[in-house]
Write a protein that holds these residues in place. Structure first.
Motif, PDB file in Angstrom:
ATOM      1  N   HIS A  66      25.937  51.271  43.649  1.00 32.38           N
ATOM      2  CA  HIS A  66      26.021  49.885  42.181  1.00 32.38           C
ATOM      3  C   HIS A  66      24.820  50.757  41.651  1.00 32.38           C
ATOM      4  O   HIS A  66      25.067  51.427  39.957  1.00 32.38           O
ATOM      5  CB  HIS A  66      25.016  48.686  42.457  1.00 32.38           C
ATOM      6  N   GLU A 103      33.184  50.336  46.246  1.00 34.73           N
ATOM      7  CA  GLU A 103      32.992  49.356  47.658  1.00 34.73           C
ATOM      8  C   GLU A 103      34.117  48.793  47.313  1.00 34.73           C
ATOM      9  O   GLU A 103      35.564  48.824  48.022  1.00 34.73           O
ATOM     10  CB  GLU A 103      31.711  48.479  47.829  1.00 34.73           C
ATOM     11  N   HIS A 104      34.894  47.875  46.290  1.00 36.25           N
ATOM     12  CA  HIS A 104      35.964  46.917  46.582  1.00 36.25           C
ATOM     13  C   HIS A 104      37.826  47.567  46.417  1.00 36.25           C
ATOM     14  O   HIS A 104      38.381  47.811  46.582  1.00 36.25           O
ATOM     15  CB  HIS A 104      36.360  45.840  45.646  1.00 36.25           C
ATOM     16  N   ASP A 123      28.470  40.752  47.996  1.00 36.79           N
ATOM     17  CA  ASP A 123      29.438  41.106  47.042  1.00 36.79           C
ATOM     18  C   ASP A 123      30.541  39.760  46.111  1.00 36.79           C
ATOM     19  O   ASP A 123      31.084  39.839  47.193  1.00 36.79           O
ATOM     20  CB  ASP A 123      29.587  42.226  46.623  1.00 36.79           C
ATOM     21  N   HIS A 125      32.489  40.159  44.393  1.00 36.82           N
ATOM     22  CA  HIS A 125      34.351  40.913  44.525  1.00 36.82           C
ATOM     23  C   HIS A 125      34.864  40.904  45.373  1.00 36.82           C
ATOM     24  O   HIS A 125      35.935  41.559  45.963  1.00 36.82           O
ATOM     25  CB  HIS A 125      33.989  41.456  42.932  1.00 36.82           C
ATOM     26  N   SER A 299      35.596  49.927  37.036  1.00 36.95           N
ATOM     27  CA  SER A 299      35.193  48.698  37.895  1.00 36.95           C
ATOM     28  C   SER A 299      35.992  49.164  39.298  1.00 36.95           C
ATOM     29  O   SER A 299      36.904  49.050  38.781  1.00 36.95           O
ATOM     30  CB  SER A 299      35.077  48.103  37.193  1.00 36.95           C
ATOM     31  N   CYS A 300      35.212  47.706  39.698  1.00 37.94           N
ATOM     32  CA  CYS A 300      36.226  47.860  41.424  1.00 37.94           C
ATOM     33  C   CYS A 300      37.125  46.774  40.365  1.00 37.94           C
ATOM     34  O   CYS A 300      38.221  46.126  41.317  1.00 37.94           O
ATOM     35  CB  CYS A 300      35.586  46.509  42.010  1.00 37.94           C
ATOM     36  N   CYS A 360      29.132  51.945  40.029  1.00 37.28           N
ATOM     37  CA  CYS A 360      29.061  50.765  39.381  1.00 37.28           C
ATOM     38  C   CYS A 360      28.634  50.980  37.729  1.00 37.28           C
ATOM     39  O   CYS A 360      29.182  50.063  36.772  1.00 37.28           O
ATOM     40  CB  CYS A 360      28.618  49.433  40.011  1.00 37.28           C
ATOM     41  N   CYS A 363      28.689  48.564  34.266  1.00 38.86           N
ATOM     42  CA  CYS A 363      29.757  47.117  34.604  1.00 38.86           C
ATOM     43  C   CYS A 363      28.727  45.951  34.362  1.00 38.86           C
ATOM     44  O   CYS A 363      28.323  44.813  34.659  1.00 38.86           O
ATOM     45  CB  CYS A 363      30.336  47.392  35.231  1.00 38.86           C
ATOM     46  N   LEU A 364      27.668  46.307  35.772  1.00 43.91           N
ATOM     47  CA  LEU A 364      26.252  44.934  35.587  1.00 43.91           C
ATOM     48  C   LEU A 364      24.944  45.193  34.830  1.00 43.91           C
ATOM     49  O   LEU A 364      23.825  44.685  35.203  1.00 43.91           O
ATOM     50  CB  LEU A 364      25.659  44.901  37.231  1.00 43.91           C
ATOM     51  N   ASN A 382      35.303  42.564  34.354  1.00 42.01           N
ATOM     52  CA  ASN A 382      34.854  41.550  35.678  1.00 42.01           C
ATOM     53  C   ASN A 382      34.322  40.497  34.577  1.00 42.01           C
ATOM     54  O   ASN A 382      34.501  39.226  34.629  1.00 42.01           O
ATOM     55  CB  ASN A 382      35.173  42.011  36.751  1.00 42.01           C
ATOM     56  N   ARG A 388      24.804  41.189  30.012  1.00 41.49           N
ATOM     57  CA  ARG A 388      25.727  41.578  31.869  1.00 41.49           C
ATOM     58  C   ARG A 388      25.262  44.069  31.028  1.00 41.49           C
ATOM     59  O   ARG A 388      25.352  43.952  32.244  1.00 41.49           O
ATOM     60  CB  ARG A 388      27.219  41.401  31.566  1.00 41.49           C
TER      61      ARG A 388
HETATM   62  S1  SF4 Z   1      31.468  43.618  39.352  1.00 43.32           S
HETATM   63 FE1  SF4 Z   1      30.767  45.753  39.049  1.00 43.32          FE
HETATM   64  S2  SF4 Z   1      28.723  45.727  39.791  1.00 43.32           S
HETATM   65 FE2  SF4 Z   1      29.944  44.284  40.561  1.00 43.32          FE
HETATM   66  S3  SF4 Z   1      30.864  45.539  42.111  1.00 43.32           S
HETATM   67 FE3  SF4 Z   1      32.821  45.975  40.640  1.00 43.32          FE
HETATM   68  S4  SF4 Z   1      32.102  47.716  39.289  1.00 43.32           S
HETATM   69 FE4  SF4 Z   1      30.489  46.511  40.688  1.00 43.32          FE
END
Ligand code: SF4
Lengths: 419, 162
Positions: A66, A103-104, A123, A125, A299-300, A360, A363-364, A382, A388
């Protein structure tokens, strides 16, 4: 009465022949995941257990992603906490900067997810791995701690909504448009406490990356998980990534669903979710001219190889609009490397974009592209909640990589159709 | 905890974890630090006006978004004794039980309770009473298993006792 695909996986892991909607069960875990924000909280909780230590050093994945590479001192301390915990407990799947990824995107790529697995991750997602026919869901840090210590978690068996897919997606239309369209129909709590099960002949037309994107955003409809059946493409993907074969599960023919949606993929158009909820989905007939300041591709949800290929195909030989910032973030080191080998990074940089190491990041609203007051961003991420990605008056428009790339070129929210 | 009583702070639908505790404060997990920024992106006055025992009443899908346990931790550390909502997002629901923040689902309470009312909650019976208007509402009592986790003051203690 028959069971849904999700119920079958839960039953198997609870050592029961069958389970019913609403039943509380305790299930064995195949993998427990945490990141640099959630794992430190879980690690602190671990100290409170009377039995110290982890249940299985091979079944825990720790991925600092993150605020990594560490954006400030506190983030560095968090990473250090995770790193030291991983060393002390000899965790096999700890991924350091330079080998990591979001991670994802990373876990499936490393072959850590097999069909039929039961996975929890601190997490939200974590639901992404449903694309591989696994049950995976997001939990908090306390659940993660309990999972790491005992290898078990409690669940309430969910009911399910069925999404019956037919047809084939058109050019520049992708899994992102499908899931934004779906959330537009269900609303952000339309699948609350439920599973989303995707099925139908249209599934075969979707590539694995599209399936990952769709499962990834199941949580944005409030769902517990979003799961796909296992087919040849899944098996091929798993072989290529060295994953175990797993247990292929399918829903019983007489499984009950609270609702069934029929979706013809050929009718899906490029879709954009307006601020400040993912359910505010619109297609280009209903989108006025909206000038933007920034585009984020990553992003994921959409930082995988096919996402970058799509964006590069549109950006190739073109330049982003004057005054625009375009930030491209390959989701893992392997994707980064592949994008380099395929010449995609050159295309992005020549088009005026910046390419980041996997993170990340924006994204956050972490770093690497935070928005100032009143700024607007088209993002392949997402969530478009208030604040955000930065200031509370900034705005996020969620879209596919194709729409994001076209928007970067035109400096406004732009339809990729015609590129 | 078997009951709670306090002044109501009321919010609408889809209160997400990014507004409950913005990501820019997630580098710490210290409850008192998190409490200072609780709700700040939708309600700058929350941290200054909340007092111990207060109750949040909200619409549907409270706590949607990320899995950050920092969200219920921030709310609990602010002194909130209970959150009542039409519905909760599932991860927030889990996290609240696991850390011992009492929550309750009730449609009617949201429809009828006003900001600033004094409300009491009996967790065991699932009864919510608006002391200002005298009206009573029936919320969802917890299944026995979850009540045990709450009574143990969280999942970890529950497992330790196991
Ligand atoms: S939503 Fe964004 S902050 Fe959360 S794991 Fe996916 S890329 Fe990272």
């Amino acid at each position: 009465m028959g069971m849904t695909m999700t119920q079958k996986i839960l039953a198997a892991h609870a050592h029961q022949d069958s389970v019913q909607t609403g039943q509380l069960i305790e299930a064995d875990l195949d993998l427990v995941l945490g990141n640099d924000i959630t794992a430190p909280v879980a690690i602190k909780e671990m100290d409170k257990f009377s039995n110290k230590g982890v249940f299985d050093k091979d079944k825990i994945a720790l991925v600092p992603d993150h605020f990594v590479p560490a954006k400030d001192i506190k983030s560095a301390e968090n990473c250090k906490c995770v790193r030291e915990f991983a060393r002390k407990n000899k965790i096999t799947n700890y991924f350091e900067v330079g080998q990591m990824g979001i991670e994802h995107a990373l876990l499936p790529e490393k072959g850590l997810v097999s069909p039929g697995d039961l996975i929890i991750g601190a997490d939200s997602h974590t639901c992404t791995y449903g694309a591989l026919g696994a049950f995976s869901t997001g939990v908090g840090s306390t659940d993660m701690a309990a999972g790491m210590a005992t290898g078990k978690a409690w669940f309430k068996v969910p009911s399910a909504i069925k999404f019956n897919l037919t047809g084939k997606l058109g050019k520049w239309v992708s899994g992102k448009d499908v899931i934004l369209h779906i959330i537009g129909m269900t609303g952000v709590d339309g699948a609350l406490y439920q599973s989303m099960e995707f099925t139908g002949e249209g599934v075969a037309e979707l590539g694995m990356d599209d399936r990952f994107t769709i499962s990834n955003m199941a949580i944005e409809a409030g769902a517990k998980n979003g799961i796909f059946p296992v087919d040849e493409k899944t098996i091929e993907y798993e072989k290529a990534h060295g994953a175990d074969q797993g247990v292929i599960t399918s829903a019983d023919p007489d499984a009950e669903y609270t609702k069934v949606y029929n979706i013809d993929l050929s009718e899906i158009r490029p879709t954009v979710a307006f601020p400040h909820l993912p359910e505010n989905a619109r297609t280009f007939e209903d989108i006025p001219e909206i000038k933007i300041d920034q585009v984020v591709i990553g992003s994921c949800t959409n930082g995988r190889m096919s996402d970058l290929r799509t964006a590069a195909a549109i950006l190739k030989g073109r330049h982003i609009a004057e005054g625009m910032r375009c930030i491209v973030i390959p989701a893992t080191e392997a994707i980064y490397l592949k994008a380099m080998e395929e010449g995609l990074l050159k295309i992005f940089i020549e088009a005026g974009a910046v390419v980041s190491t996997p993170t990340c990041g924006p994204c956050l609203g972490g770093y690497m592209g935070i928005l100032a007051a009143g700024e607007r961003c088209v993002s392949t991420t997402n969530r478009n909640f208030v604040g955000r990605m930065g200031d509370v008056t900034s705005e996020i428009y969620l879209a596919s990589p194709a729409t994001a790339a076209a928007s970067a070129i035109e400096g406004k929210i732009a339809d990729p159709t015609g590129y | 905890m078997q009951s709670a009583e306090g002044k109501v702070i009321r919010y609408g639908d889809n209160i997400d974890t990014d507004v409950i505790i913005p990501a820019r404060y997630l580098a710490t997990s210290e409850p008192s630090e998190l409490a200072k920024h609780c709700m700040e992106d939708i309600d700058r006055s929350f941290a200054s006006r909340v007092s111990k025992g207060d109750i949040i009443v909200a619409g549907k899908n409270f706590g949607c978004g990320s899995s950050r346990e920092h969200a219920p931790i921030a709310i609990k550390a602010s002194g909130i004794s209970c959150v009542i909502a039409r519905t909760f997002a599932r991860i927030f629901y889990r996290n609240s039980i696991n850390i011992g923040l009492p929550i309750m689902e009730c449609d009617e309470a949201y429809d009828k309770i006003s900001d600033g009312d004094t409300v009491s909650v009996d967790f065991e019976r699932g009864i919510i009473k608006d002391e200002t208007t005298g009206e009573e509402f029936r919320g969802q009592a917890f299944p026995e298993f979850m009540q045990k986790i709450i009574d143990s003051e969280g999942l970890i203690n529950y497992i330790n006792r196991g």
